[in-house]
Design a protein around this motif. Structure first.
Motif, PDB file in Angstrom:
ATOM      1  N   PHE A  31      -0.124  10.914   4.747  1.00 36.85           N
ATOM      2  CA  PHE A  31      -0.092   9.476   4.335  1.00 36.85           C
ATOM      3  C   PHE A  31       1.204   8.925   5.188  1.00 36.85           C
ATOM      4  N   ILE A  32       2.367   9.785   4.592  1.00 36.72           N
ATOM      5  CA  ILE A  32       3.848   9.593   4.954  1.00 36.72           C
ATOM      6  C   ILE A  32       4.019   9.352   6.374  1.00 36.72           C
ATOM      7  N   VAL A  33       3.266  10.612   6.968  1.00 36.87           N
ATOM      8  CA  VAL A  33       3.698  10.514   8.392  1.00 36.87           C
ATOM      9  C   VAL A  33       2.759   9.553   9.361  1.00 36.87           C
ATOM     10  N   VAL A  34       1.445   9.649   8.896  1.00 36.67           N
ATOM     11  CA  VAL A  34       0.746   8.821   9.786  1.00 36.67           C
ATOM     12  C   VAL A  34       0.908   7.026   9.389  1.00 36.67           C
ATOM     13  N   TRP A  35       1.160   6.848   8.194  1.00 35.73           N
ATOM     14  CA  TRP A  35       1.207   5.432   7.680  1.00 35.73           C
ATOM     15  C   TRP A  35       2.613   5.062   7.676  1.00 35.73           C
ATOM     16  N   HIS A  36       3.261   5.772   6.812  1.00 37.31           N
ATOM     17  CA  HIS A  36       4.915   5.209   6.523  1.00 37.31           C
ATOM     18  C   HIS A  36       5.758   5.427   7.891  1.00 37.31           C
ATOM     19  N   LEU A  37       5.807   6.447   8.274  1.00 36.34           N
ATOM     20  CA  LEU A  37       6.663   6.734   9.466  1.00 36.34           C
ATOM     21  C   LEU A  37       6.166   5.939  10.714  1.00 36.34           C
ATOM     22  N   TYR A  38       4.802   5.605  10.739  1.00 35.49           N
ATOM     23  CA  TYR A  38       4.492   4.947  11.865  1.00 35.49           C
ATOM     24  C   TYR A  38       5.097   3.393  11.745  1.00 35.49           C
ATOM     25  N   HIS A  39       4.818   2.983  10.730  1.00 35.11           N
ATOM     26  CA  HIS A  39       5.201   1.494  10.155  1.00 35.11           C
ATOM     27  C   HIS A  39       6.798   1.325  10.484  1.00 35.11           C
ATOM     28  N   VAL A  40       7.719   2.106   9.935  1.00 38.25           N
ATOM     29  CA  VAL A  40       9.005   2.033   9.833  1.00 38.25           C
ATOM     30  C   VAL A  40       9.580   2.649  11.294  1.00 38.25           C
ATOM     31  N   LEU A  41       8.960   3.244  11.950  1.00 36.89           N
ATOM     32  CA  LEU A  41       9.718   3.907  12.926  1.00 36.89           C
ATOM     33  C   LEU A  41       9.159   3.343  14.535  1.00 36.89           C
ATOM     34  N   ILE A  42       7.900   3.556  14.332  1.00 40.08           N
ATOM     35  CA  ILE A  42       7.198   3.393  15.561  1.00 40.08           C
ATOM     36  C   ILE A  42       6.907   1.787  15.854  1.00 40.08           C
ATOM     37  N   GLU A  43       5.910   1.350  14.843  1.00 40.31           N
ATOM     38  CA  GLU A  43       5.505   0.046  15.025  1.00 40.31           C
ATOM     39  C   GLU A  43       6.936  -1.000  15.356  1.00 40.31           C
ATOM     40  N   VAL A  70       0.837  -1.346  -0.030  1.00 40.25           N
ATOM     41  CA  VAL A  70      -0.030   0.075   0.194  1.00 40.25           C
ATOM     42  C   VAL A  70       0.896   1.357  -0.067  1.00 40.25           C
ATOM     43  N   THR A  71       1.741   1.286   0.604  1.00 36.41           N
ATOM     44  CA  THR A  71       2.784   2.192   0.919  1.00 36.41           C
ATOM     45  C   THR A  71       3.508   2.590  -0.471  1.00 36.41           C
ATOM     46  N   TYR A  72       3.855   1.545  -1.281  1.00 37.20           N
ATOM     47  CA  TYR A  72       4.701   1.880  -2.444  1.00 37.20           C
ATOM     48  C   TYR A  72       3.337   2.513  -3.394  1.00 37.20           C
ATOM     49  N   TRP A  73       2.407   1.638  -3.432  1.00 39.69           N
ATOM     50  CA  TRP A  73       1.538   1.993  -4.623  1.00 39.69           C
ATOM     51  C   TRP A  73       0.720   3.525  -4.336  1.00 39.69           C
ATOM     52  N   PHE A  74       0.552   3.674  -3.218  1.00 40.20           N
ATOM     53  CA  PHE A  74      -0.100   4.990  -2.927  1.00 40.20           C
ATOM     54  C   PHE A  74       1.051   6.132  -3.288  1.00 40.20           C
ATOM     55  N   ILE A  75       2.246   5.865  -2.703  1.00 38.27           N
ATOM     56  CA  ILE A  75       3.140   6.943  -3.051  1.00 38.27           C
ATOM     57  C   ILE A  75       3.356   6.847  -4.651  1.00 38.27           C
ATOM     58  N   LEU A 122     -11.794  11.004  -0.856  1.00 38.96           N
ATOM     59  CA  LEU A 122     -10.499  10.584  -0.518  1.00 38.96           C
ATOM     60  C   LEU A 122      -9.633  10.761   0.726  1.00 38.96           C
ATOM     61  N   ILE A 123      -9.801  11.972   1.117  1.00 44.39           N
ATOM     62  CA  ILE A 123      -9.127  12.397   2.464  1.00 44.39           C
ATOM     63  C   ILE A 123      -9.832  11.675   3.658  1.00 44.39           C
ATOM     64  N   PRO A 124     -10.957  11.850   3.777  1.00 41.78           N
ATOM     65  CA  PRO A 124     -11.249  11.030   5.263  1.00 41.78           C
ATOM     66  C   PRO A 124     -11.225   9.663   5.053  1.00 41.78           C
ATOM     67  N   THR A 125     -11.234   9.144   3.787  1.00 41.91           N
ATOM     68  CA  THR A 125     -11.042   7.583   3.559  1.00 41.91           C
ATOM     69  C   THR A 125      -9.779   7.284   3.841  1.00 41.91           C
ATOM     70  N   VAL A 126      -8.811   8.018   3.418  1.00 44.78           N
ATOM     71  CA  VAL A 126      -7.404   7.592   3.733  1.00 44.78           C
ATOM     72  C   VAL A 126      -7.041   7.749   5.039  1.00 44.78           C
ATOM     73  N   ILE A 127      -7.340   9.056   5.664  1.00 43.64           N
ATOM     74  CA  ILE A 127      -6.981   9.567   6.966  1.00 43.64           C
ATOM     75  C   ILE A 127      -7.683   8.326   8.127  1.00 43.64           C
ATOM     76  N   GLY A 128      -9.073   8.089   7.852  1.00 44.27           N
ATOM     77  CA  GLY A 128      -9.822   7.330   8.648  1.00 44.27           C
ATOM     78  C   GLY A 128      -9.260   5.846   8.396  1.00 44.27           C
ATOM     79  N   GLY A 129      -9.059   5.365   7.210  1.00 39.67           N
ATOM     80  CA  GLY A 129      -8.510   3.939   7.237  1.00 39.67           C
ATOM     81  C   GLY A 129      -7.313   3.673   7.912  1.00 39.67           C
ATOM     82  N   MET A 130      -6.232   4.848   7.468  1.00 42.91           N
ATOM     83  CA  MET A 130      -5.035   4.489   8.076  1.00 42.91           C
ATOM     84  C   MET A 130      -4.986   4.795   9.621  1.00 42.91           C
ATOM     85  N   GLY A 131      -5.619   5.742   9.903  1.00 43.83           N
ATOM     86  CA  GLY A 131      -5.764   6.010  11.453  1.00 43.83           C
ATOM     87  C   GLY A 131      -5.973   4.772  12.023  1.00 43.83           C
ATOM     88  N   LEU A 132      -7.279   4.235  11.463  1.00 40.23           N
ATOM     89  CA  LEU A 132      -7.903   2.865  12.307  1.00 40.23           C
ATOM     90  C   LEU A 132      -6.993   1.993  12.546  1.00 40.23           C
TER      91      LEU A 132
END
Lengths: 248, 455
Positions: free
Chosen positions: A193-205, A142-147, B373-383
């Motif tokens: 996305f980078i902060v919440v998803w990517h950085l969480y997974h590579v730094l915090i998780e 997901v990270t790769y394709w989203f970015i 997109l924004i609520p979906t991405v933030i909501g999904g990822m956040g969850l």
């Protein structure tokens, strides 16, 4: 697939545990990531300043028209760097594809969808079974394709608003405000996305610096890339697999 | 003690301040009262002529009739120092029908140098000099306007030696000064609005021609429309700003916005009041806001309202000849700054529209896409991240509970990561055997039994 093992500490003393590592990223991939890291950081910083120009912090930075020009120039230079990287990435993929050597492990399959659902079930106590992953798990894909697609949108829209006169020679004019909106909004989405998803997974998780070191330790392979680990071990000769943890 | 003293001092200071304010108020009130509601002061007697001291006669005893004995005769004139002839005849009608005449002001209340008969001789270098000398009379009563005028572009031009620059009487006339404000409402009288462009046109005739044919000028002259701006609505009255400065250019959108964001006026004509917001939201306006806040003194190189709509020759947008709704007309404006622009280019500007499925659908749908997109991405990822993180936290707490047992083990090696790792270790030996479920179950059922899973 060549498997090399490398001791982390060369002079082995008693009581020092040697752990076998596995290659994960090639030097080229690591350079690509470094360029992405650099260019995207610069682009986000210089771009968000322009996007939030009505706020006080932004105006302190954009205090004069010359400053604004300078920030735009930096943004454009970083944009060219990112574009070059994207062209290289796609070009290399096409080259590998033409020689039927394109690695397929990054592509999203139904298994990733199932893994995702299984992970949600696992995390919400609906199942005790934690999904196991190959070289790339669904989160990394997901990270790769989203970015990947975000950069595509950013580059396309960025060049349209950079050269509006050129693009409106063959595209309708409304493409310019649409590109401006997409560029500005997508930037925020990527940033989050980078902060919440990517950085969480590579730094915090877990601290995963394999994109810089290029390698993963055996325990990390076992824990997080179980399927990949098993297939690598099975490919090896029985002798090699028994010498797990040894130098050489 | 000190507190009491302080309070007393404060009280005294407060009383003094009130007294001071009262005194200042009393001192100001005669001047300000004739400044604000213009031409309402009926009492001619309270104005004391300046050069009364030297004369034995009370100048106010000099009646208008006495003046008109000579100045009421057509043909009375004098020769100025440069040989120009200066007409000294005053048509009594002019004065009596003027706002001053209506209020009963006498000649000598303005012509204060006249204190006796025959009065002191008058001399001037030329006719303009004569005007300047006599023009000083206005500020006796209209001090505020005279002061404002000092800040205006005309006073500046005079200082720079442009003698033709307007002074009071050039616009208001000398003897036939007309009433401008409605004494009841304080509003400009409708007929006075019509005079304003004609007054400015006395010098600025080329601009008047443009204005006259513009959407604003035509509505004023043809219909007497009270909503359209006259010259002074944009340029100000006495302290008229120099319209060629960077500051004026930068602030000009606010001038237009004064009326064009007012729904009370705009709704009558079905004109959008979002013109300023939509301007500010787009490239050009964005930079305008930035300039205004950061560097107002710099020349602003992006278009403001009048660069596209025209300065004085503002046309209706649906005007077939000049209207900006005709794309070719807009393209001409674009090409002023973007010389290579082609036919599609003007659409890059949203033309003050807010994107909708009808107007600029592509922009509208991009916006809509991101709204989802924004609520979906933030909501999904956040969850997922929150779930994952809470799971990690719980696992760690559980591991801490188990630490005593791990310590007890002889070859306690691992740093007690978490359950999946222990199951992973299992597989290192056995290879294919899948047992995470069992292992997890055991841990979940009873923490005491976990060490079994390490076998």
């Amino acid at each position: 697939m060549s498997l090399t093992s490398r001791p982390q500490i060369k002079d082995s003393h008693e009581g020092i545990r040697l752990e076998r590592t596995f290659p994960r990223f090639t030097i080229g991939q690591r350079w690509e990531h470094a360029i992405l890291l650099l260019s995207i950081t610069i682009l986000l910083l210089t771009g968000l300043v322009q996007k939030y120009r009505t706020s006080v912090w932004s105006q302190n930075i954009l205090s004069t028209p010359e400053r604004l020009d300078m920030i735009q120039n930096i943004h454009h230079v970083a944009a060219i760097l990112l574009t070059a990287e994207a062209v290289y990435h796609i070009g290399r993929a096409l080259y590998l594809l033409s020689r039927r050597k394109l690695p397929s492990k990054i592509f999203i399959t139904w298994q990733d969808v199932r893994d995702g659902f299984q992970m949600i079930k696992y995390l919400t106590f609906l199942s005790r079974k934690k999904p196991e992953f190959g070289k790339y798990n669904f989160e990394q894909k997901v990270t790769y394709w989203f970015i990947f697609f975000s950069i595509g949108i950013m580059i396309l829209s960025g060049f349209i608003i950079w050269f509006p006169i050129l693009y409106t020679k063959f595209l309708p004019g409304a493409i310019v405000p649409a590109a401006k909106l997409a560029h500005s909004t997508e930037a925020v989405v990527v940033g989050i996305f980078i902060v919440v998803w990517h950085l969480y997974h590579v730094l915090i998780e877990r601290l995963n610096l394999s994109i810089f070191t290029g390698r993963l330790s055996e325990s990390e392979m076992i824990t997080t890339h179980t399927i990949e680990y098993e297939s690598l071990i099975n490919q090896e000769s029985p002798v090699a697999s028994s010498s797990t943890g040894g130098a050489q | 003690m000190i507190d009491g003293m302080n309070r007393r001092i404060h009280y005294l200071v407060f009383l003094l301040m009130i007294a001071g304010l009262l005194i200042i108020g009393l001192a100001i009130s005669p001047t300000s009262s004739n400044a604000a509601p213009l031409f309402q002061q009926p009492a001619p007697t309270d104005v004391v002529p300046e050069n009364q001291a030297g004369s034995t006669e009370d100048p106010l005893t000099i009646s208008d009739e006495a003046c008109l004995e000579c100045h009421g005769k057509p043909g009375l004139e004098m020769t100025l120092d440069n040989g120009e002839t200066w007409d000294l005849y005053v048509n009594p009608e002019d004065h009596t029908s003027s706002v001053h005449g209506e209020s009963g002001y006498a000649c000598v209340q303005c012509h204060r140098s006249v204190s006796s008969y025959p009065h002191a001789p008058f001399s001037a270098a030329d006719s303009r000099d004569a005007t300047f000398q006599l023009n000083t009379a206005c500020q006796y009563c209209h001090t505020h306007q005279a002061e404002l005028n000092q800040d205006g572009v005309h006073a500046k031009a005079l200082e720079d030696g442009k003698r033709e620059a307007a002074v009071c009487v050039d616009c208001h006339s000398a003897h036939s000064v007309q009433r401008i404000f409605d004494p009841q409402t304080g509003e400009i009288l409708p007929e006075a609005r019509l005079w304003i462009p004609q007054t400015c046109a006395k010098c600025h005739s080329a601009i008047y021609e443009k204005y006259h044919d513009s959407v604003h000028g035509a509505a004023l002259t043809d219909e007497g429309n009270p909503d359209v701006p006259t010259c002074i609505d944009c340029h100000g009255v006495h302290n008229i700003a120099d319209p060629t400065t960077a500051e004026f250019r930068l602030k000009s959108p606010d001038i237009c916005a004064k009326c064009h964001t007012d729904p009370e006026i705009m709704n009558k004509y079905g004109i959008s009041t979002e013109v300023l917001d939509t301007y500010v939201a787009d490239f050009h306006g964005t930079t305008q806001v930035l300039f205004e806040q950061e560097t107002p003194e710099q020349q602003f190189n992006k278009p403001v309202c009048y660069d596209c709509h025209g300065v004085h020759d503002i046309a209706r947008t649906d005007d077939p000849q000049k209207g900006l709704l005709v794309r070719e007309n807009l393209l001409v404006r674009c090409q002023v700054c973007h010389p290579d622009a082609t036919v599609n280019f003007p659409d890059a500007w949203l033309s003050h529209y807010i994107p909708s499925p009808e107007k600029y659908p592509i922009v509208y749908y991009v916006d809509l896409f991101y709204k989802f997109l924004i609520p979906t991405v933030i909501g999904g990822m956040g969850l997922l991240v929150v779930l994952d993180f809470s799971k990690k936290l719980r696992d760690r707490l559980e591991t801490q509970k188990r630490i005593p047992f791990l310590m007890a083990k002889p070859a306690g090696d691992e740093t007690a990561e978490s359950d999946p790792e222990s199951t992973g270790k299992n597989k290192t030996g056995k290879g294919v055997d899948h047992s995470p479920t069992e292992a997890d179950e055991e841990i979940a059922v009873d923490a005491n039994l976990t060490d079994e899973s390490d076998d």
